[in-house]
Design an enzyme around this catalytic site. Structure first.
Site, PDB file in Angstrom:
ATOM      1  N   GLY A  86       0.820  -1.205   0.000  1.00 51.91           N
ATOM      2  CA  GLY A  86       0.000   0.000   0.000  1.00 51.91           C
ATOM      3  C   GLY A  86       0.851   1.250   0.000  1.00 51.91           C
ATOM      4  O   GLY A  86       2.083   1.188  -0.077  1.00 51.91           O
ATOM      5  N   ALA A 105       7.883   5.074   4.705  1.00 52.14           N
ATOM      6  CA  ALA A 105       8.377   4.640   6.017  1.00 52.14           C
ATOM      7  C   ALA A 105       8.531   5.800   6.998  1.00 52.14           C
ATOM      8  O   ALA A 105       8.143   5.692   8.166  1.00 52.14           O
ATOM      9  CB  ALA A 105       9.713   3.904   5.855  1.00 52.14           C
ATOM     10  N   LYS A 118       3.987   0.309 -10.064  1.00 49.38           N
ATOM     11  CA  LYS A 118       3.932   1.722  -9.680  1.00 49.38           C
ATOM     12  C   LYS A 118       5.326   2.309  -9.526  1.00 49.38           C
ATOM     13  O   LYS A 118       5.530   3.510  -9.704  1.00 49.38           O
ATOM     14  CB  LYS A 118       3.104   1.907  -8.406  1.00 49.38           C
ATOM     15  N   ASP A 152      -1.099   3.642  -3.874  1.00 50.09           N
ATOM     16  CA  ASP A 152       0.350   3.480  -3.846  1.00 50.09           C
ATOM     17  C   ASP A 152       1.011   4.257  -4.983  1.00 50.09           C
ATOM     18  O   ASP A 152       2.096   4.824  -4.824  1.00 50.09           O
ATOM     19  CB  ASP A 152       0.697   1.989  -3.949  1.00 50.09           C
ATOM     20  N   VAL A 204      17.227   0.339  -2.061  1.00 51.47           N
ATOM     21  CA  VAL A 204      17.019  -0.088  -3.436  1.00 51.47           C
ATOM     22  C   VAL A 204      15.815   0.640  -4.032  1.00 51.47           C
ATOM     23  O   VAL A 204      14.752   0.715  -3.417  1.00 51.47           O
ATOM     24  CB  VAL A 204      16.787  -1.613  -3.504  1.00 51.47           C
ATOM     25  N   GLU A 235      13.396  -0.164  -6.560  1.00 55.33           N
ATOM     26  CA  GLU A 235      13.006  -1.378  -7.268  1.00 55.33           C
ATOM     27  C   GLU A 235      12.609  -1.128  -8.724  1.00 55.33           C
ATOM     28  O   GLU A 235      12.755  -2.002  -9.582  1.00 55.33           O
ATOM     29  CB  GLU A 235      11.849  -2.064  -6.535  1.00 55.33           C
TER      30      GLU A 235
END
Length: 315
Positions: free
Chosen positions: A118, A122, A173, A226, A261, A263
């Site tokens: 979702g 962080a 996304k 997201d 990372v 992604e």
């Protein structure tokens, strides 16, 4: 995630680096990845996989996709039978194009596999700001048990049985966020970035449905939600990489400066390989792949739009 769970449930965080494990265990900090935040004193940490996993009733795997299988294989020797395994990773496995729950099912057969995903930046979660996530698994009884563990305060967790849709939304996304970030770096304007996000949502929906996902999923937290957070937040790694590309920096230099990372850099080519299996056109993902490969300058990416047709068609 460990910080959310630890105050209510005994929680051990495994870290590859003994130094990171020590900082979490003793200093209650993780300066390399979450500078400026104090972690809960209840949160234990170790660099010993057996110590972390052997007594667990729930295993949550929050490592990048590139190391996901190897970490699971290491944990397999220590894990108790039948306990649920939850993926936090957003991407595909390079060699196989598998989603992470599929990797879990291969490496740990018999263990219920789930994904928690979702719009979850962080730093904002650590700061106590409200957020929502989805736990997706085919077994709603297992999903409900996981939901109770990970829900805390203003961090709300919803249930979903569309595992494919939730994982594909989380993977694609990141590629669209690279495109939005490039637009930010080029100062193309909010109208253009909104168009890229909207057409990007159409692309991830198209691929997800081809794989068997419910199209409704992509209008929710793991699709549109997201996508918005990752494309717009200054804390988004993929958006940040795209923005630096748009400003003219080399990809190798950008990635060399990062602790974590992005992604989307690895996912772009994997998504195209998956799309080719189903004869799908994903124009934005294809352009971003060319930028990553160095075949197309970021500034030229925004001039490579196809002629518009019906809104339901690619382009």
């Amino acid at each position: 995630m460990a910080s959310l769970v630890a105050p209510r449930h005994p929680t051990i965080l495994w870290a590859r680096s003994p130094e990171v494990a020590r900082d979490v265990q003793v200093e209650h900090t993780n300066g390399a990845y979450l500078p400026g935040f104090t972690l809960p004193p209840e949160l234990a940490a170790t660099a010993d996989m057996e110590e972390a996993v052997s007594s667990a009733d729930l295993l949550v795997v929050g490592v990048p996709t590139s190391g996901f299988r190897a970490v699971l294989q290491e944990a397999a020797a220590c894990i108790r039978p039948w306990i649920p395994v939850v993926s936090l990773a957003k991407g595909l496995e390079a060699e196989t194009l598998l989603r992470m729950t599929e990797v879990i099912q291969q490496v740990l057969p018999g263990h219920p596999a789930a994904v928690l995903t979702g719009p979850n930046i962080a730093r904002e979660i650590m700061a106590g700001k409200a957020a929502a996530a989805v736990v997706a698994t085919e077994d709603l009884a297992v999903g409900s048990a996981i939901q109770k563990v990970v829900t805390r305060g203003v961090f709300r967790v919803y249930l979903n049985q569309d595992v494919i849709g939730c994982e594909i939304g989380g993977a694609l996304k990141n590629v669209i966020a690279l495109a939005a970030g490039i637009g930010q770096g080029l100062n193309v304007g909010d109208n253009t970035r909104a168009a890229v996000m909207s057409r990007g949502l159409a692309e991830l929906t198209r691929l997800g449905v081809a794989l068997g996902a419910d199209p409704v999923t992509f209008a929710g937290l793991t699709g549109m939600g997201d996508l918005i957070a990752t494309c717009m937040s200054p804390h988004s790694r993929n958006r940040a990489v795209g923005e630096q590309l748009g400003l003219g920096r080399r990809l190798e230099d950008i990635l060399a400066e990062m602790h974590m990372v992005a992604e989307g850099v690895n996912t772009a080519v994997l998504v195209l390989a998956l799309a080719d299996r189903y004869d799908l056109e994903l124009p934005i993902c294809r352009v971003i792949d060319r930028v990553i490969r160095g075949e197309l300058a970021p500034a030229d990416a925004y001039w490579g739009l196809t002629a518009p047709g019906l809104e339901a068609e690619p382009g």
